[in-house]
Design a protein around this motif. Structure first.
Motif, PDB file in Angstrom:
ATOM      1  N   UNK A 290       0.813  -1.225   0.000  1.00  0.00           N
ATOM      2  CA  UNK A 290       0.000   0.000   0.000  1.00  0.00           C
ATOM      3  C   UNK A 290       0.844   1.271   0.000  1.00  0.00           C
ATOM      4  N   UNK A 291       2.126   1.138  -0.279  1.00  0.00           N
ATOM      5  CA  UNK A 291       3.022   2.296  -0.322  1.00  0.00           C
ATOM      6  C   UNK A 291       3.375   2.641  -1.765  1.00  0.00           C
ATOM      7  N   UNK A 292       3.851   3.854  -1.976  1.00  0.00           N
ATOM      8  CA  UNK A 292       4.455   4.192  -3.255  1.00  0.00           C
ATOM      9  C   UNK A 292       5.866   3.604  -3.252  1.00  0.00           C
ATOM     10  N   UNK A 293       6.156   2.735  -4.227  1.00  0.00           N
ATOM     11  CA  UNK A 293       7.434   2.035  -4.240  1.00  0.00           C
ATOM     12  C   UNK A 293       8.380   2.648  -5.264  1.00  0.00           C
ATOM     13  N   UNK A 294       9.561   3.033  -4.784  1.00  0.00           N
ATOM     14  CA  UNK A 294      10.600   3.631  -5.616  1.00  0.00           C
ATOM     15  C   UNK A 294      11.776   2.668  -5.613  1.00  0.00           C
ATOM     16  N   UNK A 295      12.150   2.170  -6.782  1.00  0.00           N
ATOM     17  CA  UNK A 295      13.209   1.168  -6.878  1.00  0.00           C
ATOM     18  C   UNK A 295      14.367   1.711  -7.702  1.00  0.00           C
ATOM     19  N   UNK A 296      15.557   1.633  -7.132  1.00  0.00           N
ATOM     20  CA  UNK A 296      16.774   2.064  -7.826  1.00  0.00           C
ATOM     21  C   UNK A 296      17.550   0.821  -8.219  1.00  0.00           C
ATOM     22  N   UNK A 297      17.701   0.597  -9.526  1.00  0.00           N
ATOM     23  CA  UNK A 297      18.366  -0.589 -10.044  1.00  0.00           C
ATOM     24  C   UNK A 297      19.561  -0.175 -10.902  1.00  0.00           C
ATOM     25  N   UNK A 298      20.310  -1.190 -11.363  1.00  0.00           N
ATOM     26  CA  UNK A 298      21.465  -0.924 -12.214  1.00  0.00           C
ATOM     27  C   UNK A 298      22.677  -1.714 -11.759  1.00  0.00           C
ATOM     28  N   UNK A 299      23.623  -1.892 -12.669  1.00  0.00           N
ATOM     29  CA  UNK A 299      24.816  -2.670 -12.349  1.00  0.00           C
ATOM     30  C   UNK A 299      25.759  -1.933 -11.417  1.00  0.00           C
ATOM     31  N   UNK A 300      25.676  -0.638 -11.384  1.00  0.00           N
ATOM     32  CA  UNK A 300      26.564   0.164 -10.542  1.00  0.00           C
ATOM     33  C   UNK A 300      25.834   1.430 -10.107  1.00  0.00           C
ATOM     34  N   UNK A 301      26.179   1.926  -8.932  1.00  0.00           N
ATOM     35  CA  UNK A 301      25.640   3.200  -8.470  1.00  0.00           C
ATOM     36  C   UNK A 301      24.347   3.132  -7.694  1.00  0.00           C
ATOM     37  N   UNK A 302      23.687   1.966  -7.667  1.00  0.00           N
ATOM     38  CA  UNK A 302      22.364   1.932  -7.037  1.00  0.00           C
ATOM     39  C   UNK A 302      22.419   2.184  -5.531  1.00  0.00           C
ATOM     40  N   UNK A 303      23.452   1.678  -4.861  1.00  0.00           N
ATOM     41  CA  UNK A 303      23.580   1.942  -3.424  1.00  0.00           C
ATOM     42  C   UNK A 303      23.781   3.429  -3.167  1.00  0.00           C
ATOM     43  N   UNK A 304      24.639   4.060  -3.956  1.00  0.00           N
ATOM     44  CA  UNK A 304      24.912   5.486  -3.761  1.00  0.00           C
ATOM     45  C   UNK A 304      23.676   6.333  -4.031  1.00  0.00           C
ATOM     46  N   UNK A 305      22.953   6.033  -5.096  1.00  0.00           N
ATOM     47  CA  UNK A 305      21.751   6.813  -5.424  1.00  0.00           C
ATOM     48  C   UNK A 305      20.701   6.649  -4.330  1.00  0.00           C
ATOM     49  N   UNK A 306      20.487   5.400  -3.908  1.00  0.00           N
ATOM     50  CA  UNK A 306      19.525   5.158  -2.831  1.00  0.00           C
ATOM     51  C   UNK A 306      19.928   5.930  -1.576  1.00  0.00           C
ATOM     52  N   UNK A 307      21.210   5.893  -1.244  1.00  0.00           N
ATOM     53  CA  UNK A 307      21.707   6.584  -0.053  1.00  0.00           C
ATOM     54  C   UNK A 307      21.487   8.091  -0.143  1.00  0.00           C
ATOM     55  N   UNK A 308      21.700   8.646  -1.326  1.00  0.00           N
ATOM     56  CA  UNK A 308      21.484  10.083  -1.511  1.00  0.00           C
ATOM     57  C   UNK A 308      20.026  10.459  -1.285  1.00  0.00           C
ATOM     58  N   UNK A 309      19.136   9.670  -1.862  1.00  0.00           N
ATOM     59  CA  UNK A 309      17.703   9.947  -1.696  1.00  0.00           C
ATOM     60  C   UNK A 309      17.307   9.862  -0.221  1.00  0.00           C
ATOM     61  N   UNK A 310      17.788   8.844   0.462  1.00  0.00           N
ATOM     62  CA  UNK A 310      17.466   8.684   1.883  1.00  0.00           C
ATOM     63  C   UNK A 310      18.003   9.854   2.701  1.00  0.00           C
TER      64      UNK A 310
END
Length: 457
Positions: free
Chosen positions: A103-123
């Motif tokens: 029941x939440x809006x789900x935002x998924x960051x995928x990719x071979x590289x950079x996904x941890x960094x992008x997720x961390x920035x958003x958080x």
């Protein structure tokens, strides 16, 4: 109160999900045949570290509400077989996380590289603004106790890994989340042990694109050639937005962003790949209502995720960094970032080949040119890791053939590595240690201190 049992509780995402559910009041138990730090201490701190390591079918009882199985377990795991025999709900952690966030809006960051960094920035941005959100991320971030959170928040930000969901669910993890907003940071072949061909690897990303919903949003690195070709697989009903590196200048070793508001924003992270990640994070934040100025101001205090160009020790003339980089695209981007940031310093780069892919000779050609910008290069091949993974020994001549670096040395034990790195002066040099492992337990801060650097707290 729900009772959940984790098979292979020691995994990075598994133990954090277990801790997040424990904090919600769930009754949590788990098993694993080996648990390393920091998982071990965190599980012990919260009272859910298994008393003994191994698999114990007697832990699987009919009163369990769910059994969550991690990829470290095998399909014939005795606890898993018992759960199936009892007809219990058996989930991978991605499938369970989806049900918790349906029941939440789900935002998924995928990719071979950079996904941890992008997720961390958003958080980091959302937390600095006091927004309410849930998350799952693949590394520790300053200001966050855990790498996962589940609450009554209206949105969840998920790092979408392409590795398999579980030993009995061979789909890519990101296929189970059904995102409303998706970002793909780039595509470069990885995980050769489960994706034996490049086509099999990209097929999972094609499936992800095919499944994006009506009125969904896709953000993607438009400078990635492979990804640009795959975007054709995205349905017409989904909005697509490409991005590239955010404009910036480097002044005295510091990166300065050029904000859309015309102001200059000094940031604490750097590199062309980081500026791409930052621009992707900016687009996601704006999509969920963050004003551009709010984003830029928040990013000035972002220090990066753990082991992503993480500064370990420093002096006025030398810096020691560690980075999770192991896949070829990550190794090249990280090496390039540090050399470009400090072009007048010698760069000493050390890469541990630690994953199943990197220890497979068939995958080594992908590393050609990745260390070209390093003035000196070392490849660390752990005999211990090789034996555990049951991989064949890679001869030095093979490494030299594929990396093609004129000043490359192969090292196979921690003692030799430390002596070699300490044999030369580090004055006017930067040292980059890249691995998803630990270089067989080398204490990097102490290594820096031995050369007169001060460890970064």
């Amino acid at each position: 109160m729900s009772k959940i049992h984790f098979i292979a509780i020691g995994g990075a995402a598994m133990h954090n999900l277990a801790l997040a559910l424990k904090s919600k009041g769930y009754e949590i138990s788990g098993s694993d045949d080996e648990i390393y730090e920091p998982s071990r201490s965190l599980l012990a701190q919260h009272g859910i570290l298994p008393e003994k390591f191994g698999w114990f079918p007697e832990k699987i009882t009919s009163d369990l509400d769910a059994v969550i199985v991690g990829m470290h377990a095998r399909a014939d795991n005795s606890e898993l077989l018992k759960a199936q025999e009892l007809g219990l709900a058996v989930e991978s952690y991605p499938s369970y996380l989806y049900k918790q966030s349906i029941n939440k809006q789900r935002i998924v960051i995928a990719g071979s590289h950079g996904k941890t960094s992008i997720t961390s920035m958003v958080l980091h941005v959302l937390k600095s603004l006091g927004r309410k959100f849930d998350y799952l991320v693949g590394a520790r971030i300053e200001g966050f106790e855990l790498m996962a959170s589940l609450s009554d928040a209206p949105i969840i930000i998920i790092e979408g890994d392409e590795y398999l969901a579980s030993p009995i669910d061979r789909r890519a993890k990101f296929l189970l989340y059904q995102p409303h907003i998706c970002l793909i940071s780039g595509i470069a072949w990885d995980h050769i042990n489960v994706y034996p061909t490049f086509e099999s690897y990209t097929d999972s990303f094609k499936t992800l694109l095919h499944g994006l919903p009506k009125a969904g949003s896709l953000f993607f690195d438009q400078t990635d050639v492979v990804l640009n070709e795959l975007i054709a697989e995205c349905p017409e009903h989904c909005e697509k937005t490409g991005y590239e590196a955010h404009p910036a200048n480097i002044e005295n070793g510091q990166t300065i962003l050029k904000g859309e508001d015309g102001k200059a924003y000094p940031i604490q992270v750097f590199g062309e790949h980081t500026l791409k990640n930052l621009n992707g994070a900016r687009l996601i934040c704006e999509q969920i209502g963050v004003a551009p100025t709010e984003f830029y101001e928040a990013m000035t205090t972002f220090k990066g995720a753990a082991k992503r160009l993480e500064l370990v020790a420093s002096s006025t003339t030398s810096l020691l960094y560690k980075d999770f980089a192991h896949a070829p695209s990550k190794v090249k981007a990280t090496t390039q970032a540090l050399k470009n940031q400090f072009p007048n310093r010698k760069l000493i780069a050390c890469l541990e080949l630690h994953t199943f892919s990197s220890l497979n000779p068939a995958f080594l050609p992908a590393y050609e040119g990745t260390l070209d910008l390093a003035d000196e290069a070392f490849i660390y091949l752990s005999e211990h890791a090789r034996e555990i993974k049951r991989m064949d020994r890679i001869e030095e001549s093979v490494v030299q053939t594929y990396f093609k670096h004129p000043k490359l040395k192969v090292i196979r034990d921690a003692e030799t590595l430390q002596k070699t790195l300490q044999s030369d002066s580090w004055s006017n040099s930067n040292i980059l240690m890249m691995s998803s492992g630990t270089f067989d337990g080398v204490d990097l801060p102490s290594l820096g201190e031995a050369q007169g650097l001060s460890r970064v707290q």
